[in-house]
Write an enzyme that holds these catalytic residues in place. Structure first.
Site, mmCIF file in Angstrom:
data_model
loop_
_atom_site.group_PDB
_atom_site.id
_atom_site.type_symbol
_atom_site.label_atom_id
_atom_site.label_comp_id
_atom_site.label_asym_id
_atom_site.label_seq_id
_atom_site.Cartn_x
_atom_site.Cartn_y
_atom_site.Cartn_z
ATOM 1 N N ARG A 1 0.841 -1.192 0.000
ATOM 2 C CA ARG A 1 0.000 0.000 0.000
ATOM 3 C C ARG A 1 0.881 1.249 0.000
ATOM 4 O O ARG A 1 2.025 1.221 0.452
ATOM 5 C CB ARG A 1 -0.904 0.036 1.247
ATOM 6 C CG ARG A 1 -2.123 -0.869 1.149
ATOM 7 C CD ARG A 1 -3.031 -0.742 2.357
ATOM 8 N NE ARG A 1 -2.386 -1.213 3.551
ATOM 9 C CZ ARG A 1 -1.845 -0.435 4.487
ATOM 10 N NH1 ARG A 1 -1.894 0.893 4.374
ATOM 11 N NH2 ARG A 1 -1.259 -0.946 5.545
ATOM 12 N N TYR B 1 -1.182 -3.484 -6.683
ATOM 13 C CA TYR B 1 -0.894 -4.322 -5.518
ATOM 14 C C TYR B 1 -1.931 -4.187 -4.401
ATOM 15 O O TYR B 1 -2.274 -3.073 -3.980
ATOM 16 C CB TYR B 1 0.480 -3.991 -4.933
ATOM 17 C CG TYR B 1 1.099 -5.147 -4.177
ATOM 18 C CD1 TYR B 1 1.932 -6.051 -4.840
ATOM 19 C CD2 TYR B 1 0.843 -5.370 -2.836
ATOM 20 C CE1 TYR B 1 2.486 -7.135 -4.166
ATOM 21 C CE2 TYR B 1 1.392 -6.446 -2.164
ATOM 22 C CZ TYR B 1 2.214 -7.327 -2.826
ATOM 23 O OH TYR B 1 2.771 -8.402 -2.167
ATOM 24 N N LYS C 1 -9.513 -2.318 1.687
ATOM 25 C CA LYS C 1 -9.278 -1.143 2.527
ATOM 26 C C LYS C 1 -10.089 0.065 2.046
ATOM 27 O O LYS C 1 -10.576 0.853 2.851
ATOM 28 C CB LYS C 1 -7.797 -0.783 2.543
ATOM 29 C CG LYS C 1 -6.881 -1.935 2.880
ATOM 30 C CD LYS C 1 -7.117 -2.508 4.243
ATOM 31 C CE LYS C 1 -6.108 -3.610 4.526
ATOM 32 N NZ LYS C 1 -6.258 -4.166 5.866
ATOM 33 N N HIS D 1 -10.824 -2.371 11.490
ATOM 34 C CA HIS D 1 -9.705 -3.184 10.985
ATOM 35 C C HIS D 1 -9.458 -4.307 11.991
ATOM 36 O O HIS D 1 -8.474 -4.295 12.732
ATOM 37 C CB HIS D 1 -8.477 -2.267 10.863
ATOM 38 C CG HIS D 1 -7.332 -2.853 10.104
ATOM 39 N ND1 HIS D 1 -6.039 -2.449 10.299
ATOM 40 C CD2 HIS D 1 -7.281 -3.808 9.155
ATOM 41 C CE1 HIS D 1 -5.236 -3.128 9.487
ATOM 42 N NE2 HIS D 1 -5.956 -3.959 8.797
ATOM 43 N N SER E 1 -1.509 -3.573 10.112
ATOM 44 C CA SER E 1 -1.153 -4.520 9.052
ATOM 45 C C SER E 1 0.159 -5.219 9.395
ATOM 46 O O SER E 1 1.100 -4.586 9.878
ATOM 47 C CB SER E 1 -0.979 -3.781 7.727
ATOM 48 O OG SER E 1 -2.160 -3.105 7.397
ATOM 49 N N CYS F 1 0.868 -7.420 11.707
ATOM 50 C CA CYS F 1 1.158 -7.593 13.140
ATOM 51 C C CYS F 1 0.489 -8.843 13.693
ATOM 52 O O CYS F 1 0.297 -8.962 14.899
ATOM 53 C CB CYS F 1 0.706 -6.373 13.933
ATOM 54 S SG CYS F 1 1.755 -4.929 13.677
ATOM 55 N N ASP G 1 -9.337 -9.739 8.943
ATOM 56 C CA ASP G 1 -8.855 -8.389 8.657
ATOM 57 C C ASP G 1 -9.876 -7.275 8.927
ATOM 58 O O ASP G 1 -9.494 -6.205 9.367
ATOM 59 C CB ASP G 1 -8.393 -8.296 7.200
ATOM 60 C CG ASP G 1 -7.538 -7.081 6.917
ATOM 61 O OD1 ASP G 1 -6.708 -6.724 7.771
ATOM 62 O OD2 ASP G 1 -7.700 -6.470 5.843
ATOM 63 N N ARG H 1 2.526 -11.964 -0.402
ATOM 64 C CA ARG H 1 1.173 -12.279 0.082
ATOM 65 C C ARG H 1 0.634 -13.565 -0.520
ATOM 66 O O ARG H 1 1.040 -13.983 -1.607
ATOM 67 C CB ARG H 1 0.231 -11.136 -0.307
ATOM 68 C CG ARG H 1 0.557 -9.794 0.348
ATOM 69 C CD ARG H 1 -0.119 -9.664 1.683
ATOM 70 N NE ARG H 1 0.312 -8.481 2.430
ATOM 71 C CZ ARG H 1 -0.353 -8.020 3.490
ATOM 72 N NH1 ARG H 1 -1.460 -8.602 3.914
ATOM 73 N NH2 ARG H 1 0.096 -6.976 4.154
#
Ligand code: SAT
Ligand code: MN
Length: 597
Positions: free
Chosen positions: A70, A211, A220, A240, A262, A264, A287, A379
């Site tokens: 991002r 991406y 998001k 989130h 993100s 974590c 998420d 990912r």
């Protein structure tokens, strides 16, 4: 077109977008397996994807080295007034931003197909679900959206002639001149990338990146940035957060929603395998949570997504066995190592490194190579239904009732293993002051400590101070039915850099204490920063951990917390008068508690 579209607003928007972007063809996605297979076959033939011999129906993509995460610095909340976006968001006035972007969009799909993807965030039959339509010139995005959302003809049916939808326009920003060969991962240079949100119009315009959250606009952009605005307007919450169900040996269910920044460990916690005998866990989401107060006054959560877009490096049979089993087939991998026998590999996979492979940049790679083989933000994209511990209720239209909220971040020091808030306002304060070291999920420096309120710093679509107020308002409405609030930090280290806490499945020990707090059966110690367990209050049976580590994990370092105060005050000062008075009061109270004794 495989179906008839009766929604005139949609037909017209697609028409106008085609006129602006000038694609070679327009394709309406039906959402079928055949469509997915077809697009994948085309991308393999074009050299932008590799089919993995070792995993059924799995594909590997390598992004452009400039397009790996991002881009918060290029993400905009474009409200009429700058104050409505607030100090945590980038802002450009809507007219100016649209003018700039319209120029970029003009002819930007030349030589490419423009795909129209109708999608639902949330199970289509859920009263909480919302419809979006993404227009994109990236077939990679189409395949990812197939996995991450409910996409295709069924959404057109649900939309009907006058249903509402969020228009999401995406282009990789790389038009092709006649005869010009394509590259494996088309995208535009950084200064042309824009991830823009127009909350007044529920509109998303993304340009230049292919991406993750920059391009899969249901995630998001819609389910968080636009949804936070809708949620505030309509009195619900878009967060989130992972959602998980914990089941005690007695069969009692507890639903936990947890917000971490993100990269974590949300996906790991969402699929936790408790190490305490008799406790079980089920995954509902990893998420994002959309939550609404139900008829009984409790807060109900759905997962608006249909898949996982998880960080690959560090994912192993030790850290997350359920994710490893989720990605055995029908998955998309991005920026992992390709092994010579046709599988993927990454750092921290728990499998021996291949003696030779191809790294995420497409170069020969061997274990001695100076750079990691997989990008740190590599990912996997995989269907949630494939998770072995997915809850049978994960698509329940009404959602699941939340008992516990958890906030947290990645911090080597200061924040203890777990803290319980004294009450709702104090919990909102813990969320509002959450801090974490930055990760590779955003393009920028990694490891810098920053405040990341509610893990929403990059994802709140309006002034964060008003978002704090919305949390306070929701608490007022929930009253005694409000979830309990906790703050955790799994990432404490010794001064020498060793982990103090083993994490992963052992985190169930902390979750168990939370459940016992909800039931009113576990003790807690009052400290200046909140309620903490003593070592004896945590179930540590069978865990091999040094008593010194536990002591350190549960220690409240008064001096370190006093040293935090100026940063908390500075953080809140950014919001000026807009900061809710009730949070200002929390700062004063914390300072007073720390000052005492
Ligand atoms: O790229 S995403 O935004 O989808 C991943 C993340 O940052 O959480
Ligand atoms: Mn996330």
């Amino acid at each position: 077109m495989a179906y008839e579209v009766k929604n005139q607003r949609l037909v017209q928007w697609v028409h106008e977008t085609a006129a602006l972007c000038q694609p070679e063809a327009v394709y309406w996605c039906e959402g079928s397996q055949a469509e997915y297979d077809n697009l994948m076959a085309q991308m393999v033939a074009a050299g932008s994807a590799v089919q993995l011999k070792q995993r059924p129906n799995c594909f590997l993509f390598r992004s452009d080295p400039s397009d790996v995460a991002r881009v918060e610095a290029r993400t905009y909340i474009s409200t009429p007034g700058k104050d409505d976006a607030g100090p945590t968001n980038n802002w450009i006035a809507p007219d100016e931003l649209k003018g700039t972007m319209r120029k970029l969009y003009r002819g930007c799909m030349a030589g490419r197909t423009m795909y129209v993807i109708p999608f639902s965030m949330g199970p289509i039959d859920s009263p909480m679900a919302k419809i979006g339509v993404e227009i994109t010139d990236s077939p990679y995005v189409v395949c990812n959206m197939h996995i991450m959302t409910r996409a295709g003809a069924k959404v057109i049916d649900a939309l009907g002639p006058d249903g509402d939808f969020v228009p999401c326009l995406h282009s990789v920003g790389a038009p092709l001149a006649p005869g010009q060969p394509d590259v494996a991962w088309p995208c535009a240079p950084m200064e042309q990338k824009y991830i823009s949100h127009f909350p007044e119009e529920n509109l998303i315009w993304s340009f230049g990146s292919g991406y993750g959250g920059n391009a899969l606009l249901g995630k998001k952009c819609f389910a968080l940035r636009i949804a936070t605005v809708l949620a505030r307007r309509e009195g619900w919450m878009a967060e989130h957060m992972l959602i998980l169900r914990l089941i005690s040996p007695a069969g009692k269910q507890y639903h936990i929603a947890a917000a971490f920044p993100s990269a974590c460990g949300k996906t790991n916690l969402a699929m936790i395998q408790p190490t305490i005998p008799g406790w079980q866990a089920e995954c509902i989401g990893d998420d994002i949570a959309w939550m609404k107060i139900g008829p009984d006054g409790r807060l109900y959560a759905i997962n608006p997504e249909a898949g996982f877009f998880g960080v690959a490096p560090g994912t192993s049979y030790q850290s997350n066995p359920m994710a490893m089993d989720t990605i055995r087939e029908n998955a998309i991998f991005t920026n992992c190592v390709l092994t010579d026998d046709g599988d993927v590999w990454w750092e921290g996979m728990g499998a021996p490194a291949p003696t030779h492979g191809i790294d995420w940049k497409g170069r020969d790679w061997t274990p001695g190579s100076p750079e990691p083989g997989a990008h740190p933000n590599a990912r996997f994209t995989a269907p949630a239904a494939q998770c072995p511990v997915i809850s049978s209720d994960w698509e329940k239209p009404a959602g699941v009732p939340i008992d516990i909220f958890v906030f947290g971040g990645r911090r080597a020091g200061v924040a203890p293993l777990v803290t319980e808030a004294f009450d709702w306002d104090h919990g909102v304060f813990l969320g509002a002051t959450a801090s974490s070291e930055t990760t590779a999920a955003n393009i920028g420096a990694v490891g810098n400590l920053r405040r990341d309120p509610f893990a929403m710093q990059p994802f709140c679509g309006y002034n964060m101070a008003d978002y704090f107020q919305h949390w306070l308002d929701m608490g007022d409405r929930l009253g005694s039915q409000a979830p309990r609030i906790f703050y955790v930090n799994w990432f404490r280290k010794t001064p020498a850099g060793q982990w103090l806490w083993p994490g992963y499945g052992e985190n169930s020990r902390v979750l168990k204490w939370m459940c016992e707090r909800v039931d009113g059966v576990a003790p807690a110690q009052e400290t200046p920063i909140g309620l903490l367990p003593s070592a004896a209050d945590l179930d540590l049976d069978g865990l091999d951990i040094a008593p010194d580590n536990i002591r350190e994990l549960l220690r409240v370092d008064r001096a370190a917390w006093q040293a935090e105060m100026p940063d908390i005050e500075k953080h809140f000062a950014r919001f000026g008068d807009r900061l809710p008075e009730r949070l200002r009061l929390q700062v004063q109270r914390l300072a007073a508690r720390l000052g005492r004794g």
